[in-house]
Design a protein around this motif. Structure first.
Motif, PDB file in Angstrom:
ATOM      1  N   TYR A 290      38.726  31.885  39.986  1.00  0.00           N
ATOM      2  CA  TYR A 290      37.528  32.250  39.995  1.00  0.00           C
ATOM      3  C   TYR A 290      36.648  32.802  40.979  1.00  0.00           C
ATOM      4  CZ  TYR A 290      38.407  30.520  35.276  1.00  0.00           C
ATOM      5  OH  TYR A 290      38.561  30.308  33.669  1.00  0.00           O
ATOM      6  N   PRO A 291      36.266  33.801  40.615  1.00  0.00           N
ATOM      7  CA  PRO A 291      35.208  34.510  42.018  1.00  0.00           C
ATOM      8  C   PRO A 291      33.821  33.271  41.729  1.00  0.00           C
ATOM      9  CG  PRO A 291      35.088  35.860  39.971  1.00  0.00           C
ATOM     10  CD  PRO A 291      36.716  34.659  39.766  1.00  0.00           C
ATOM     11  N   PRO A 292      33.569  33.411  43.180  1.00  0.00           N
ATOM     12  CA  PRO A 292      32.034  32.664  42.784  1.00  0.00           C
ATOM     13  C   PRO A 292      31.507  33.011  41.944  1.00  0.00           C
ATOM     14  CG  PRO A 292      32.251  33.902  45.617  1.00  0.00           C
ATOM     15  CD  PRO A 292      33.212  34.205  44.687  1.00  0.00           C
ATOM     16  N   LYS A 293      30.714  31.898  41.716  1.00  0.00           N
ATOM     17  CA  LYS A 293      29.703  32.102  39.978  1.00  0.00           C
ATOM     18  C   LYS A 293      28.444  32.648  40.358  1.00  0.00           C
ATOM     19  CE  LYS A 293      30.362  26.830  38.033  1.00  0.00           C
ATOM     20  NZ  LYS A 293      29.535  25.545  37.879  1.00  0.00           N
ATOM     21  N   GLN A 294      27.843  33.171  41.833  1.00  0.00           N
ATOM     22  CA  GLN A 294      26.843  33.969  42.126  1.00  0.00           C
ATOM     23  C   GLN A 294      27.639  35.297  41.812  1.00  0.00           C
ATOM     24  OE1 GLN A 294      28.151  31.375  43.722  1.00  0.00           O
ATOM     25  NE2 GLN A 294      28.177  32.247  45.629  1.00  0.00           N
ATOM     26  N   ASP A 295      28.202  35.412  42.085  1.00  0.00           N
ATOM     27  CA  ASP A 295      28.822  36.654  41.581  1.00  0.00           C
ATOM     28  C   ASP A 295      29.210  36.951  40.133  1.00  0.00           C
ATOM     29  OD1 ASP A 295      30.193  39.381  42.137  1.00  0.00           O
ATOM     30  OD2 ASP A 295      31.323  39.015  42.845  1.00  0.00           O
ATOM     31  N   GLN A 306      36.207  41.720  31.592  1.00  0.00           N
ATOM     32  CA  GLN A 306      35.194  41.006  31.633  1.00  0.00           C
ATOM     33  C   GLN A 306      34.711  40.349  32.940  1.00  0.00           C
ATOM     34  OE1 GLN A 306      37.497  37.809  29.229  1.00  0.00           O
ATOM     35  NE2 GLN A 306      36.089  37.948  28.124  1.00  0.00           N
ATOM     36  N   THR A 307      33.775  39.308  33.208  1.00  0.00           N
ATOM     37  CA  THR A 307      33.126  39.482  34.515  1.00  0.00           C
ATOM     38  C   THR A 307      32.768  38.247  34.005  1.00  0.00           C
ATOM     39  OG1 THR A 307      31.031  40.089  33.862  1.00  0.00           O
ATOM     40  CG2 THR A 307      32.427  41.683  34.753  1.00  0.00           C
ATOM     41  N   MET A 308      32.375  37.253  35.242  1.00  0.00           N
ATOM     42  CA  MET A 308      32.150  35.694  35.593  1.00  0.00           C
ATOM     43  C   MET A 308      30.114  35.944  34.576  1.00  0.00           C
ATOM     44  SD  MET A 308      33.640  33.932  37.123  1.00  0.00           S
ATOM     45  CE  MET A 308      32.505  33.076  37.502  1.00  0.00           C
ATOM     46  N   LYS A 309      30.191  36.646  34.318  1.00  0.00           N
ATOM     47  CA  LYS A 309      28.834  36.519  33.740  1.00  0.00           C
ATOM     48  C   LYS A 309      29.283  36.163  31.992  1.00  0.00           C
ATOM     49  CE  LYS A 309      24.684  38.559  30.958  1.00  0.00           C
ATOM     50  NZ  LYS A 309      24.173  40.163  31.138  1.00  0.00           N
ATOM     51  N   SER A 310      30.624  36.103  31.472  1.00  0.00           N
ATOM     52  CA  SER A 310      30.882  36.023  30.037  1.00  0.00           C
ATOM     53  C   SER A 310      31.689  34.574  30.007  1.00  0.00           C
ATOM     54  CB  SER A 310      32.713  36.801  29.437  1.00  0.00           C
ATOM     55  OG  SER A 310      32.957  36.487  31.108  1.00  0.00           O
ATOM     56  N   MET A 311      31.864  34.026  31.436  1.00  0.00           N
ATOM     57  CA  MET A 311      32.054  32.206  31.378  1.00  0.00           C
ATOM     58  C   MET A 311      30.588  31.579  30.981  1.00  0.00           C
ATOM     59  SD  MET A 311      35.577  32.239  31.668  1.00  0.00           S
ATOM     60  CE  MET A 311      35.395  30.563  32.466  1.00  0.00           C
ATOM     61  N   LYS A 312      29.475  32.400  30.921  1.00  0.00           N
ATOM     62  CA  LYS A 312      28.125  31.258  31.187  1.00  0.00           C
ATOM     63  C   LYS A 312      28.179  29.975  30.167  1.00  0.00           C
ATOM     64  CE  LYS A 312      23.723  32.350  31.321  1.00  0.00           C
ATOM     65  NZ  LYS A 312      21.843  33.092  30.828  1.00  0.00           N
ATOM     66  N   ASP A 313      28.979  30.874  28.688  1.00  0.00           N
ATOM     67  CA  ASP A 313      28.674  29.952  27.791  1.00  0.00           C
ATOM     68  C   ASP A 313      29.611  28.828  27.826  1.00  0.00           C
ATOM     69  OD1 ASP A 313      25.561  29.714  27.771  1.00  0.00           O
ATOM     70  OD2 ASP A 313      25.505  31.772  26.389  1.00  0.00           O
ATOM     71  N   SER A 314      30.812  29.059  28.055  1.00  0.00           N
ATOM     72  CA  SER A 314      31.974  28.538  28.161  1.00  0.00           C
ATOM     73  C   SER A 314      32.420  27.027  27.888  1.00  0.00           C
ATOM     74  CB  SER A 314      33.195  28.818  29.608  1.00  0.00           C
ATOM     75  OG  SER A 314      34.460  28.202  29.413  1.00  0.00           O
ATOM     76  N   SER A 315      33.596  26.398  27.227  1.00  0.00           N
ATOM     77  CA  SER A 315      33.568  25.365  27.128  1.00  0.00           C
ATOM     78  C   SER A 315      34.233  24.593  27.784  1.00  0.00           C
ATOM     79  CB  SER A 315      34.206  25.155  25.531  1.00  0.00           C
ATOM     80  OG  SER A 315      35.472  25.927  25.158  1.00  0.00           O
ATOM     81  N   HIS A 316      34.671  25.111  29.174  1.00  0.00           N
ATOM     82  CA  HIS A 316      35.699  24.641  29.517  1.00  0.00           C
ATOM     83  C   HIS A 316      34.703  24.538  31.137  1.00  0.00           C
ATOM     84  CE1 HIS A 316      38.602  26.139  27.686  1.00  0.00           C
ATOM     85  NE2 HIS A 316      38.320  27.202  26.829  1.00  0.00           N
ATOM     86  N   ASN A 317      35.106  23.353  31.646  1.00  0.00           N
ATOM     87  CA  ASN A 317      34.937  23.091  33.024  1.00  0.00           C
ATOM     88  C   ASN A 317      35.180  23.778  34.347  1.00  0.00           C
ATOM     89  OD1 ASN A 317      33.724  21.989  35.393  1.00  0.00           O
ATOM     90  ND2 ASN A 317      33.156  19.911  34.256  1.00  0.00           N
TER      91      ASN A 317
END
Length: 341
Positions: A290-295, A306-317
């Motif tokens: 995955y790209p850096p969280k800040q991006d 889909q962008t990293m923004k969609s992973m905000k509430d993900s059920s995955h670590n």
């Protein structure tokens, strides 16, 4: 005087011809060298020592994995009645409470094995193709197609992306919300459609599809297809043992979670890597990371928007999974086919 002039002209022409030939050969060698270094021209060379190393190397001791080429990946109807180690865990880590649904699904599929031509291989080479943006513009398609087993995830497309991701698919690991209505669009005719049941509703959906029963779309975070054109003879159900071991041995996710602690489940990607480690002699990966969280605007897939923004509430670590993949890479248990973060 005339003969001297002709001689000088001849020498000039000869010299120009020699320069031209040298220049031509130099540029030809340069471009051939570039072409030989491109990912598209890579060939799959696996030595016998590599094949034997995976099951004997001390790295497995440090990972505490139970690795065997005789590992059976899928739940079988006949095994269900005789297994002494029936799980006491509910889905996705066991079948407790979902036994009847499982039996009905297995009765409808009637096939529980990998193809014989793969089972009988002395050395199984496998590549797990992740859906990450990192595989874009790698030209790995022709190389990916050369592996014995190509594992793909969810509804990731193949058509239109063949140059980077190839078009061979041995297994596609999915769950109802990630299923494509027509598996034939992006899979081979003999692709195994491997269901990963995260919850009882997943087995219920598959039972309703296989038996052409009335569909019930309740209990899903996203509506699954009401019509699914997959062939029942190609359907398999992954043994929940692999999900449990991925969480427990690879990611060290505590189960059950502590009170008020958010529950995380492995992604299908990290699960597929663990499955490959158990089944294959050589495991390579592509499209992971995955790209850096800040991006937050960085695309996360080689397809779609889909962008990293969609992973905000993900059920995955994803941070925990990134560390696990890094450990596997450092131990040379897996090899990446392209640069990655």
């Amino acid at each position: 005087m005339t003969s001297i002039t002709i001689s000088r002209q001849f020498q000039a022409v000869l010299q120009s011809s020699i320069i031209f030939i040298i220049t031509f050969l130099t540029f030809s060698a340069f471009f051939i060298s570039l072409e030989s270094q491109s990912p598209a021209s890579k060939t799959l060379h696996i030595s016998q020592s590599e094949c034997k190393a995976w099951s004997t190397h001390r790295k497995w001791k440090s990972l505490k994995f139970k690795i065997t080429k005789r590992t059976k990946l899928f739940v079988k109807l006949e095994d269900f009645f005789w297994r002494k180690d029936v799980s006491r865990l509910p889905l996705p880590y066991g079948m407790q409470g979902s036994e009847l649904l499982l039996l009905k699904v297995l009765a409808a599929t009637a096939n529980y094995d990998m193809p014989a031509h793969i089972e009988n291989l002395d050395c199984r080479t496998c590549v797990v193709v992740g859906n990450g943006y990192s595989i874009r513009n790698t030209s790995l398609g022709s190389l990916i197609n050369k592996y014995d087993v190509v594992i793909r995830l969810n509804d990731a497309p193949v058509r239109g992306y063949e140059e980077d991701v190839g078009n061979k698919t041995t297994m596609r690991i999915f769950y109802p919300e990630s299923a494509s209505s027509n598996p034939g669009l992006h899979n081979d005719e003999d692709t195994l459609m491997v269901m990963v049941p995260f919850k009882p509703q997943d087995l219920r959906w598959l039972k309703e599809i296989l038996n052409d029963e009335k569909r019930d779309s309740r209990g899903f975070w996203k509506p699954p297809p009401l019509i699914w054109l997959g062939h029942r003879s190609k359907v398999r159900v992954l043994d929940p043992h692999f999900m449990h071991q991925t969480a427990n041995k690879l990611l060290h996710i505590p189960f059950p979670p502590k009170i008020k602690q958010k529950s995380f489940h492995p992604t299908t990607g990290i699960l597929a890597v663990f499955v490959a480690l158990n089944y294959c002699d050589v495991v390579h990966v592509a499209g992971f990371g995955y790209p850096p969280k800040q991006d937050q605007q960085q695309p996360i897939h080689y397809y779609g928007n889909q962008t990293m923004k969609s992973m905000k509430d993900s059920s995955h670590n994803i941070s925990r999974e990134a560390r696990a993949l890094k450990k596997l890479e450092d131990l040379e248990a897996i090899t990446y086919l392209h640069p990655h973060q």
